[in-house]
Design a protein around this motif. Sequence first.
Motif, PDB file in Angstrom:
ATOM      1  N   ILE A 328     -13.714   9.710  -6.450  1.00 16.03           N
ATOM      2  CA  ILE A 328     -14.275   8.620  -5.648  1.00 16.03           C
ATOM      3  C   ILE A 328     -13.637   7.293  -6.041  1.00 16.03           C
ATOM      4  O   ILE A 328     -13.220   6.500  -5.201  1.00 16.03           O
ATOM      5  CB  ILE A 328     -15.812   8.562  -5.801  1.00 16.03           C
ATOM      6  CG1 ILE A 328     -16.463   9.772  -5.115  1.00 16.03           C
ATOM      7  CG2 ILE A 328     -16.367   7.258  -5.226  1.00 16.03           C
ATOM      8  CD1 ILE A 328     -17.960   9.889  -5.359  1.00 16.03           C
ATOM      9  N   ASP A 329     -13.544   7.047  -7.342  1.00 13.99           N
ATOM     10  CA  ASP A 329     -12.952   5.798  -7.839  1.00 13.99           C
ATOM     11  C   ASP A 329     -11.485   5.691  -7.408  1.00 13.99           C
ATOM     12  O   ASP A 329     -11.025   4.610  -7.015  1.00 13.99           O
ATOM     13  CB  ASP A 329     -13.072   5.737  -9.362  1.00 13.99           C
ATOM     14  CG  ASP A 329     -12.601   4.409  -9.923  1.00 13.99           C
ATOM     15  OD1 ASP A 329     -13.288   3.391  -9.687  1.00 13.99           O
ATOM     16  OD2 ASP A 329     -11.543   4.383 -10.578  1.00 13.99           O
ATOM     17  N   PHE A 330     -10.768   6.804  -7.477  1.00 17.86           N
ATOM     18  CA  PHE A 330      -9.349   6.818  -7.091  1.00 17.86           C
ATOM     19  C   PHE A 330      -9.182   6.477  -5.616  1.00 17.86           C
ATOM     20  O   PHE A 330      -8.362   5.629  -5.242  1.00 17.86           O
ATOM     21  CB  PHE A 330      -8.755   8.197  -7.395  1.00 17.86           C
ATOM     22  CG  PHE A 330      -7.316   8.349  -6.978  1.00 17.86           C
ATOM     23  CD1 PHE A 330      -6.297   7.767  -7.711  1.00 17.86           C
ATOM     24  CD2 PHE A 330      -6.985   9.078  -5.848  1.00 17.86           C
ATOM     25  CE1 PHE A 330      -4.969   7.916  -7.337  1.00 17.86           C
ATOM     26  CE2 PHE A 330      -5.663   9.237  -5.453  1.00 17.86           C
ATOM     27  CZ  PHE A 330      -4.655   8.648  -6.204  1.00 17.86           C
ATOM     28  N   PHE A 331      -9.985   7.108  -4.751  1.00 15.31           N
ATOM     29  CA  PHE A 331      -9.869   6.859  -3.312  1.00 15.31           C
ATOM     30  C   PHE A 331     -10.380   5.462  -2.939  1.00 15.31           C
ATOM     31  O   PHE A 331      -9.861   4.837  -2.009  1.00 15.31           O
ATOM     32  CB  PHE A 331     -10.636   7.927  -2.529  1.00 15.31           C
ATOM     33  CG  PHE A 331     -10.027   9.301  -2.625  1.00 15.31           C
ATOM     34  CD1 PHE A 331      -8.650   9.484  -2.535  1.00 15.31           C
ATOM     35  CD2 PHE A 331     -10.818  10.433  -2.816  1.00 15.31           C
ATOM     36  CE1 PHE A 331      -8.082  10.741  -2.623  1.00 15.31           C
ATOM     37  CE2 PHE A 331     -10.260  11.692  -2.901  1.00 15.31           C
ATOM     38  CZ  PHE A 331      -8.889  11.846  -2.814  1.00 15.31           C
ATOM     39  N   LEU A 332     -11.384   4.959  -3.662  1.00 10.29           N
ATOM     40  CA  LEU A 332     -11.854   3.594  -3.423  1.00 10.29           C
ATOM     41  C   LEU A 332     -10.759   2.580  -3.731  1.00 10.29           C
ATOM     42  O   LEU A 332     -10.506   1.649  -2.953  1.00 10.29           O
ATOM     43  CB  LEU A 332     -13.085   3.298  -4.288  1.00 10.29           C
ATOM     44  CG  LEU A 332     -14.439   3.794  -3.787  1.00 10.29           C
ATOM     45  CD1 LEU A 332     -15.506   3.545  -4.847  1.00 10.29           C
ATOM     46  CD2 LEU A 332     -14.830   3.107  -2.481  1.00 10.29           C
ATOM     47  N   LYS A 333     -10.096   2.766  -4.854  1.00 12.81           N
ATOM     48  CA  LYS A 333      -9.015   1.855  -5.239  1.00 12.81           C
ATOM     49  C   LYS A 333      -7.863   1.935  -4.242  1.00 12.81           C
ATOM     50  O   LYS A 333      -7.315   0.906  -3.811  1.00 12.81           O
ATOM     51  CB  LYS A 333      -8.525   2.220  -6.646  1.00 12.81           C
ATOM     52  CG  LYS A 333      -7.415   1.314  -7.147  1.00 12.81           C
ATOM     53  CD  LYS A 333      -6.962   1.723  -8.547  1.00 12.81           C
ATOM     54  CE  LYS A 333      -5.816   0.832  -9.024  1.00 12.81           C
ATOM     55  NZ  LYS A 333      -5.323   1.244 -10.369  1.00 12.81           N
ATOM     56  N   GLN A 334      -7.498   3.150  -3.860  1.00 13.14           N
ATOM     57  CA  GLN A 334      -6.399   3.363  -2.923  1.00 13.14           C
ATOM     58  C   GLN A 334      -6.698   2.696  -1.574  1.00 13.14           C
ATOM     59  O   GLN A 334      -5.842   2.013  -0.994  1.00 13.14           O
ATOM     60  CB  GLN A 334      -6.192   4.872  -2.743  1.00 13.14           C
ATOM     61  CG  GLN A 334      -4.908   5.276  -2.068  1.00 13.14           C
ATOM     62  CD  GLN A 334      -4.805   6.790  -1.964  1.00 13.14           C
ATOM     63  OE1 GLN A 334      -5.587   7.452  -1.284  1.00 13.14           O
ATOM     64  NE2 GLN A 334      -3.835   7.359  -2.660  1.00 13.14           N
ATOM     65  N   THR A 335      -7.929   2.886  -1.066  1.00 11.08           N
ATOM     66  CA  THR A 335      -8.288   2.325   0.233  1.00 11.08           C
ATOM     67  C   THR A 335      -8.427   0.813   0.170  1.00 11.08           C
ATOM     68  O   THR A 335      -8.040   0.105   1.114  1.00 11.08           O
ATOM     69  CB  THR A 335      -9.608   2.951   0.730  1.00 11.08           C
ATOM     70  OG1 THR A 335      -9.506   4.378   0.686  1.00 11.08           O
ATOM     71  CG2 THR A 335      -9.900   2.530   2.162  1.00 11.08           C
ATOM     72  N   SER A 336      -8.963   0.294  -0.918  1.00 13.72           N
ATOM     73  CA  SER A 336      -9.084  -1.158  -1.072  1.00 13.72           C
ATOM     74  C   SER A 336      -7.718  -1.824  -1.040  1.00 13.72           C
ATOM     75  O   SER A 336      -7.538  -2.882  -0.422  1.00 13.72           O
ATOM     76  CB  SER A 336      -9.808  -1.493  -2.381  1.00 13.72           C
ATOM     77  OG  SER A 336     -11.120  -0.976  -2.384  1.00 13.72           O
ATOM     78  N   GLU A 337      -6.734  -1.208  -1.694  1.00 13.80           N
ATOM     79  CA  GLU A 337      -5.378  -1.752  -1.674  1.00 13.80           C
ATOM     80  C   GLU A 337      -4.801  -1.715  -0.263  1.00 13.80           C
ATOM     81  O   GLU A 337      -4.123  -2.655   0.172  1.00 13.80           O
ATOM     82  CB  GLU A 337      -4.481  -0.958  -2.633  1.00 13.80           C
ATOM     83  CG  GLU A 337      -4.816  -1.197  -4.109  1.00 13.80           C
ATOM     84  CD  GLU A 337      -3.987  -0.332  -5.032  1.00 13.80           C
ATOM     85  OE1 GLU A 337      -3.208   0.515  -4.528  1.00 13.80           O
ATOM     86  OE2 GLU A 337      -4.098  -0.499  -6.258  1.00 13.80           O
ATOM     87  N   GLU A 338      -5.069  -0.617   0.457  1.00 16.28           N
ATOM     88  CA  GLU A 338      -4.552  -0.487   1.819  1.00 16.28           C
ATOM     89  C   GLU A 338      -5.169  -1.539   2.742  1.00 16.28           C
ATOM     90  O   GLU A 338      -4.481  -2.107   3.594  1.00 16.28           O
ATOM     91  CB  GLU A 338      -4.861   0.913   2.361  1.00 16.28           C
ATOM     92  CG  GLU A 338      -4.359   1.148   3.774  1.00 16.28           C
ATOM     93  CD  GLU A 338      -4.767   2.507   4.321  1.00 16.28           C
ATOM     94  OE1 GLU A 338      -4.658   2.709   5.539  1.00 16.28           O
ATOM     95  OE2 GLU A 338      -5.204   3.367   3.528  1.00 16.28           O
ATOM     96  N   LEU A 339      -6.471  -1.802   2.568  1.00 14.55           N
ATOM     97  CA  LEU A 339      -7.173  -2.767   3.420  1.00 14.55           C
ATOM     98  C   LEU A 339      -7.021  -4.201   2.921  1.00 14.55           C
ATOM     99  O   LEU A 339      -7.555  -5.131   3.536  1.00 14.55           O
ATOM    100  CB  LEU A 339      -8.656  -2.409   3.506  1.00 14.55           C
ATOM    101  CG  LEU A 339      -8.995  -1.056   4.149  1.00 14.55           C
ATOM    102  CD1 LEU A 339     -10.494  -0.798   4.081  1.00 14.55           C
ATOM    103  CD2 LEU A 339      -8.516  -1.011   5.596  1.00 14.55           C
ATOM    104  N   LYS A 340      -6.314  -4.357   1.777  1.00 17.43           N
ATOM    105  CA  LYS A 340      -6.090  -5.685   1.179  1.00 17.43           C
ATOM    106  C   LYS A 340      -7.423  -6.395   0.912  1.00 17.43           C
ATOM    107  O   LYS A 340      -7.601  -7.576   1.225  1.00 17.43           O
ATOM    108  CB  LYS A 340      -5.195  -6.541   2.082  1.00 17.43           C
ATOM    109  CG  LYS A 340      -3.827  -5.935   2.370  1.00 17.43           C
ATOM    110  CD  LYS A 340      -3.007  -6.837   3.263  1.00 17.43           C
ATOM    111  CE  LYS A 340      -1.627  -6.245   3.541  1.00 17.43           C
ATOM    112  NZ  LYS A 340      -1.669  -4.964   4.237  1.00 17.43           N
ATOM    113  N   SER A 341      -8.349  -5.648   0.352  1.00 22.64           N
ATOM    114  CA  SER A 341      -9.668  -6.197   0.040  1.00 22.64           C
ATOM    115  C   SER A 341      -9.959  -5.997  -1.441  1.00 22.64           C
ATOM    116  O   SER A 341      -9.308  -5.170  -2.095  1.00 22.64           O
ATOM    117  CB  SER A 341     -10.742  -5.487   0.877  1.00 22.64           C
ATOM    118  OG  SER A 341     -10.842  -4.124   0.504  1.00 22.64           O
ATOM    119  N   PRO A 342     -10.916  -6.750  -1.978  1.00 24.69           N
ATOM    120  CA  PRO A 342     -11.311  -6.490  -3.380  1.00 24.69           C
ATOM    121  C   PRO A 342     -11.800  -5.054  -3.510  1.00 24.69           C
ATOM    122  O   PRO A 342     -12.257  -4.455  -2.535  1.00 24.69           O
ATOM    123  CB  PRO A 342     -12.456  -7.488  -3.604  1.00 24.69           C
ATOM    124  CG  PRO A 342     -12.281  -8.527  -2.553  1.00 24.69           C
ATOM    125  CD  PRO A 342     -11.679  -7.846  -1.372  1.00 24.69           C
TER     126      PRO A 342
END
Length: 472
Positions: A328-342
């Motif tokens: 979950i943490d890995f996919f949250l970080k990956q998606t946050s980077e993609e969406l350019k969000s914190p």
Amino acid sequence: MKNILIIDNQISICNLLNKFLTKNNYDVETTSNAIHALEILREKHFDLTIIEYHLPDISGIKILDRIQKICPKTEVIFMSSQVTLKNAVCVIQKGALNFISKPLNPDELLEAIKSSTGKSGPKEVNEAVPKEELNVLDPITDLGLIFGQCRKTTEMLNKIKRVGDTKYSVIIQGETGTGKESIARLLHAYSPRKVMPFIAVDCGSLSKEIAGSELFGHEKGAFTGAISQKVGFFEQANGGTIFLDEIANLSLDIQMALLRALQEKVIRRIGGDKEIPTDVRVITATNENLLEKSKNSFFREDLYFRLSEYVLKVPALRERKSELPLFIDFFLKQTSEELKSPKLKLSMEVEARLQEYHWPGNLRELKNVIRGMCLFPGEDNLIQKETLPDHILQSIHGIQKNQSLQVNGKEVQELFPSFDEYDLRSTALKAEYSRIIEVMKKVHFNKTKAAQILNIHRKTLYSKLKLMNIPY
């Protein structure tokens, strides 16, 4: 004359650029593997490298960093069909010469090449960098994979490292969404063939009519529509690894041709009379039991025993729930980077719901669920229960409740209060639904497996689940 190294995982792009740049009086070499590219750069000086930014075995930033350490006088141009301003600015700030978009414009490419300084001189290695860092890539890190530390995962990883370093043919057996292709790439990365091509083939998309041509190639005029010669996947993978995903989907006649190719180590293009030697390691993947299918004549038994020098079983996500927070943490970080969000966080209630869910789609389903929830975070970048997909909420309130039912007439009656206990048809339906619930629980609500055990079509099972108010 400038020496240019082309690095692209698509062999067709490598061949196209090789021909084009050679005609323009450049000395060109190509490779489809980043690890092989770094070994070439350690052995020979190149004025320029032209690199696909989205390589499967290493990120653009990482390969730029390693090239600058290995040979600081070699300039780098990136190319990609997915050029973003953020990526372009980032690599240019770190020292890349240019970032050009695909499909490539010949004039733009030549102009970018001519703008390079073309510094000559022997290859230099930064002595401050440990030799081990230059010579060794961590396959797990560079493939962008993540592994937990539960017993089943640790055992699987140890098997991957051991089997990867052999010539064995491997069958990867696991449910849909467990990451079988990523594991195949890891086996290749741990093998002596790691510098050679890795070709992935989705057998589910190969119809009986085109499978032979795609796998083994064809000659010009071999059949209607064969307007040119085609090199098949086996020739493309020569010296490396071919990964056949969902191999059970291949027809029996293609299975026979595949068996011959593996036994004789030669292939023959459709319409051709020349035998072409091949040296290919075969890794296959399936979500079915191929041995059982071979006993029922749906899969050739001799092919199974040819492919199954080692069978690697991949555990489902529900079998390693302790690692769920890590993924979950890995996919949250990956998606946050993609969406350019914190970086986003899950509320405690959402975390609890995700832990309760049985994840029939495994890691693929988890990734898609996380990506969907990240689109609509609440205050303080906290993801709330309202963003959970309906099928997870319904599953928790519906299927999870049904799991606790003892399967007998009385409790199935609770699901269908309108049933008449004296009606023969109602009695038969109760028995049928009791059996469905029993089997669904046994296979952890995997609909495909349940349909196979019940000997009904999957769509029929979906219809019956819908009548029972169980989401599918």
